[in-house]
Design a protein around this motif. Structure first.
Motif, PDB file in Angstrom:
ATOM      1  N   UNK A   1       0.681  -1.321   0.119  1.00 39.28           N
ATOM      2  CA  UNK A   1       0.146  -0.019  -0.064  1.00 39.28           C
ATOM      3  C   UNK A   1       0.859   1.428  -0.071  1.00 39.28           C
ATOM      4  N   UNK A   2       1.977   1.274   0.656  1.00 39.88           N
ATOM      5  CA  UNK A   2       2.792   2.456   0.656  1.00 39.88           C
ATOM      6  C   UNK A   2       3.331   2.706  -0.792  1.00 39.88           C
ATOM      7  N   UNK A   3       3.724   1.691  -1.630  1.00 38.78           N
ATOM      8  CA  UNK A   3       3.986   1.903  -3.004  1.00 38.78           C
ATOM      9  C   UNK A   3       2.826   2.336  -3.820  1.00 38.78           C
ATOM     10  N   UNK A   4       1.582   1.603  -3.469  1.00 33.68           N
ATOM     11  CA  UNK A   4       0.533   2.181  -4.452  1.00 33.68           C
ATOM     12  C   UNK A   4       0.044   3.556  -3.908  1.00 33.68           C
ATOM     13  N   UNK A   5       0.382   4.023  -2.906  1.00 31.94           N
ATOM     14  CA  UNK A   5      -0.050   5.608  -2.597  1.00 31.94           C
ATOM     15  C   UNK A   5       0.870   6.443  -3.256  1.00 31.94           C
ATOM     16  N   UNK A   6       1.836   5.988  -3.917  1.00 34.90           N
ATOM     17  CA  UNK A   6       2.933   6.845  -4.625  1.00 34.90           C
ATOM     18  C   UNK A   6       2.657   6.576  -6.078  1.00 34.90           C
ATOM     19  N   UNK A   7       1.507   5.795  -6.641  1.00 34.97           N
ATOM     20  CA  UNK A   7       1.189   5.502  -8.114  1.00 34.97           C
ATOM     21  C   UNK A   7       1.345   6.847  -8.903  1.00 34.97           C
ATOM     22  N   UNK A   8       2.097   6.760  -9.965  1.00 33.29           N
ATOM     23  CA  UNK A   8       2.588   7.733 -10.871  1.00 33.29           C
ATOM     24  C   UNK A   8       3.586   8.614 -10.669  1.00 33.29           C
ATOM     25  N   UNK A   9       4.257   8.401  -9.502  1.00 33.95           N
ATOM     26  CA  UNK A   9       5.651   8.989  -9.161  1.00 33.95           C
ATOM     27  C   UNK A   9       6.510   8.162  -9.451  1.00 33.95           C
ATOM     28  N   UNK A  10       7.659   8.857 -10.167  1.00 32.46           N
ATOM     29  CA  UNK A  10       9.043   8.210 -10.480  1.00 32.46           C
ATOM     30  C   UNK A  10      10.106   8.511  -9.575  1.00 32.46           C
ATOM     31  N   UNK A  11      10.644   7.604  -9.088  1.00 32.35           N
ATOM     32  CA  UNK A  11      12.289   7.436  -8.477  1.00 32.35           C
ATOM     33  C   UNK A  11      13.392   7.147  -9.416  1.00 32.35           C
ATOM     34  N   UNK A  12      14.647   7.210  -8.751  1.00 39.07           N
ATOM     35  CA  UNK A  12      15.822   6.546  -9.413  1.00 39.07           C
ATOM     36  C   UNK A  12      16.524   6.113  -8.253  1.00 39.07           C
ATOM     37  N   UNK A  13      16.527   4.589  -8.107  1.00 38.99           N
ATOM     38  CA  UNK A  13      17.138   3.728  -7.287  1.00 38.99           C
ATOM     39  C   UNK A  13      18.772   4.051  -7.711  1.00 38.99           C
ATOM     40  N   UNK A  14      19.515   4.242  -6.512  1.00 40.69           N
ATOM     41  CA  UNK A  14      20.904   4.444  -6.674  1.00 40.69           C
ATOM     42  C   UNK A  14      21.209   5.687  -7.402  1.00 40.69           C
ATOM     43  N   UNK A  15      20.003   6.437  -7.707  1.00 36.39           N
ATOM     44  CA  UNK A  15      20.515   7.593  -8.533  1.00 36.39           C
ATOM     45  C   UNK A  15      20.462   7.197  -9.876  1.00 36.39           C
ATOM     46  N   UNK A  16      20.242   6.103 -10.554  1.00 38.78           N
ATOM     47  CA  UNK A  16      20.362   5.725 -11.718  1.00 38.78           C
ATOM     48  C   UNK A  16      19.194   4.932 -12.376  1.00 38.78           C
ATOM     49  N   UNK A  17      18.842   3.929 -11.463  1.00 40.00           N
ATOM     50  CA  UNK A  17      17.736   2.948 -12.118  1.00 40.00           C
ATOM     51  C   UNK A  17      16.507   3.494 -11.834  1.00 40.00           C
ATOM     52  N   UNK A  18      15.646   3.911 -13.204  1.00 37.48           N
ATOM     53  CA  UNK A  18      14.271   4.677 -12.857  1.00 37.48           C
ATOM     54  C   UNK A  18      13.180   3.408 -12.264  1.00 37.48           C
ATOM     55  N   UNK A  19      12.433   3.807 -11.649  1.00 41.89           N
ATOM     56  CA  UNK A  19      11.425   2.990 -10.965  1.00 41.89           C
ATOM     57  C   UNK A  19      10.016   3.932 -10.962  1.00 41.89           C
ATOM     58  N   UNK A  20       8.820   3.363 -11.897  1.00 44.35           N
ATOM     59  CA  UNK A  20       7.744   4.292 -11.907  1.00 44.35           C
ATOM     60  C   UNK A  20       6.536   3.445 -11.162  1.00 44.35           C
ATOM     61  N   UNK A  21       6.383   3.946  -9.867  1.00 46.40           N
ATOM     62  CA  UNK A  21       5.476   3.353  -8.896  1.00 46.40           C
ATOM     63  C   UNK A  21       3.919   3.272  -9.512  1.00 46.40           C
ATOM     64  N   UNK A  22       3.310   2.244  -9.216  1.00 47.95           N
ATOM     65  CA  UNK A  22       2.034   1.938  -9.902  1.00 47.95           C
ATOM     66  C   UNK A  22       1.112   0.957  -8.685  1.00 47.95           C
ATOM     67  N   UNK A  23       0.206   0.922  -9.072  1.00 50.26           N
ATOM     68  CA  UNK A  23      -0.794   0.089  -8.144  1.00 50.26           C
ATOM     69  C   UNK A  23      -1.002  -1.234  -8.784  1.00 50.26           C
ATOM     70  N   UNK A  24      -0.234  -2.371  -7.873  1.00 52.84           N
ATOM     71  CA  UNK A  24      -0.499  -3.582  -8.555  1.00 52.84           C
ATOM     72  C   UNK A  24      -1.075  -4.403  -7.767  1.00 52.84           C
ATOM     73  N   UNK A  25      -2.014  -3.954  -6.664  1.00 53.30           N
ATOM     74  CA  UNK A  25      -2.901  -4.715  -6.072  1.00 53.30           C
ATOM     75  C   UNK A  25      -4.153  -5.296  -6.915  1.00 53.30           C
TER      76      UNK A  25
END
Length: 454
Positions: free
Chosen positions: A196-220
């Motif tokens: 649920x913590x990730x689902x709440x950020x759906x649509x937000x993009x981060x970069x792991x280690x400042x390099x790897x892009x991750x787009x949060x989404x709701x996968x419930x």
């Protein structure tokens, strides 16, 4: 049948398949014995088909399937006892015996069906439990027996949502067992995808280690993301066990497996799986919203052939996805129309046949067909009589036409048309009953016009 009858039919089956020495593997599913033999030429197919208690038989790849019906487990146990072979658990992997011998596109498709079937089948009881609870709540609300604002209603309604919300965890655990990796770790990784913590950020993009892009989404409530990620995880786990020293395996392997799978799952596999799941669900939904009646008619007409080839398992992920995203399924009502048509054809045969065995089969399989167990009626009667098959196809299409025209809803996996009718009790219930009745009437009329007789 009594215990003596089970042993009698088991001994006859053993004799007609070439004896216990000819068996290389034997198991069963819900309605069929599934036997792999060393020499297929020793099997006396026609004589087996004439045995009392045998509904029919068919080859599926290298596997010989004898359709018994609801008493298959008792017959299977009798065979194992007489042949002195180890009893196997009833299978969920409907196509496993076939895919090993198939190549090319057909082999790939069969493999995908087998994977989906084996992963989804074990979790269906949870979906049925929650779905039935939803159906009961909806019925009680519709009849005015309970106020949906009531705290008791709210409690049980929340309970009914659990299997669907946490579906990725259930799928992850089941996929872990299917792909032969640690199912607890698999469920953990699936839980990371639907946190649920990730689902709440759906649509937000981060970069792991400042390099790897991750787009949060709701996968419930999704299916495919968890299956793809756990499949990848199974290879990571096996690789770890191959190179990590036994002394630190219990510490290193779980950590590396979960972390790598979580990263690859979030960055690559879950987005692909989410897109595929959405594409399939929206494609089927498009068929109904754009071609509604035609789409329903096609589904009702072709379902008997899907049942014949085992292709009905391909509908399971669509049903799961519909239940998770829409809260209801629209495929089941179309299969309800087809099942109703099959059952009426069987009852018509019971009415018209002069052969006592055929009459008995018509009555028994017709009743079970109305409940929702249709393999006995299809393989025992419909597949044998061309006119009955034509009547089933036309009746199923007529009923499916209504189901598609009004996008009739069904709340969970169940037994259609009448076995779990409470799951059809939504605002479209009147159309469900109309569709089922039309399928039955048309099938009956077709049997009459085609002048079916023994």
């Amino acid at each position: 049948m009594t215990k003596k009858n089970y042993e009698d039919i088991a001994s006859k089956i053993l004799l007609l398949i070439g004896g216990k020495e000819n068996i290389s593997y034997c198991t069963h599913c819900v309605t069929r014995l599934r036997i792999t033999t060393k020499d297929k030429s020793l099997i006396k197919v026609d004589e087996i088909n004439k045995l009392s208690g045998v509904v029919g038989n068919q080859w599926s790849g290298e596997q010989f399937q004898i359709i018994i019906g609801n008493e298959v487990e008792d017959v299977y146990k009798a065979i194992c006892k007489l042949a002195d072979i180890k009893e196997e658990a009833s299978i969920d992997e409907n196509l496993d015996a076939n895919v090993k011998n198939e190549k090319g596109i057909k082999g790939i498709f069969s493999t995908l069906l087998e994977i989906l079937s084996s992963v989804l089948a074990p979790i269906i009881p949870a979906i049925v439990a929650c779905g039935l609870l939803q159906g009961l709540l909806y019925s009680a609300q519709s009849l005015g027996w309970i106020d949906p604002a009531n705290e008791t209603y709210t409690f049980f309604f929340t309970c009914s949502q659990v299997a669907f919300y946490f579906l990725p965890i259930l799928v992850g655990y089941s996929a872990g067992k299917r792909f032969k990796c640690n199912p607890i770790l698999a469920a953990t990784t699936a839980g990371i995808l639907m946190s649920p913590s990730f689902s709440a950020l759906a649509g937000t993009q981060i970069k792991l280690f400042g390099v790897i892009p991750v787009m949060y989404a709701g996968y419930a409530s999704t299916v495919i993301p968890a299956i793809l990620t756990v499949y990848f995880q199974s290879h990571v786990e096996r690789l770890c066990k191959r190179f990590v020293p036994k002394m630190i395996d219990i510490i290193v392997t779980p950590l590396v497996t979960v972390m790598i799978s979580a990263i690859v799952g979030w960055t690559i596999l879950a987005p692909i799986g989410g897109w595929l799941g959405t594409f399939v669900a929206e494609g089927i939904l498009w068929l109904y919203t754009s071609l509604g009646p035609i789409g329903g008619a096609i589904c009702g007409a072709v379902y008997p052939f899907m049942l014949m080839t085992g292709m009905q398992v391909a509908m399971s992920p669509i049903t799961v996805q519909n239940l998770a995203t829409l809260g209801y399924d629209f495929i089941y009502p179309c299969t309800a129309a087809s099942n109703a048509a099959m059952a009426v054809c069987a009852l018509y045969i019971f009415w018209k046949s002069k052969d006592e065995n055929t009459k008995s089969m018509g009555l028994s399989t017709g009743i079970t067909g109305l409940i929702g167990v249709t393999e006995p009626v299809f393989f025992g009667l419909i597949a044998k009589y061309k006119k009955a098959l034509i009547a089933t196809v036309v009746g199923g299409a007529a009923g499916g036409l209504v189901m598609g025209a009004f996008t009739v809803q069904y709340l969970s996996f169940g037994f259609v048309p009448f076995g779990t009718i409470v799951l059809a009790m939504t605002e479209t219930f009147p159309y469900y009953m109309i569709g089922v009745c039309i399928a039955m009437v048309v099938a009956f009329v077709m049997m009459y016009l085609l002048k079916w007789k023994d």
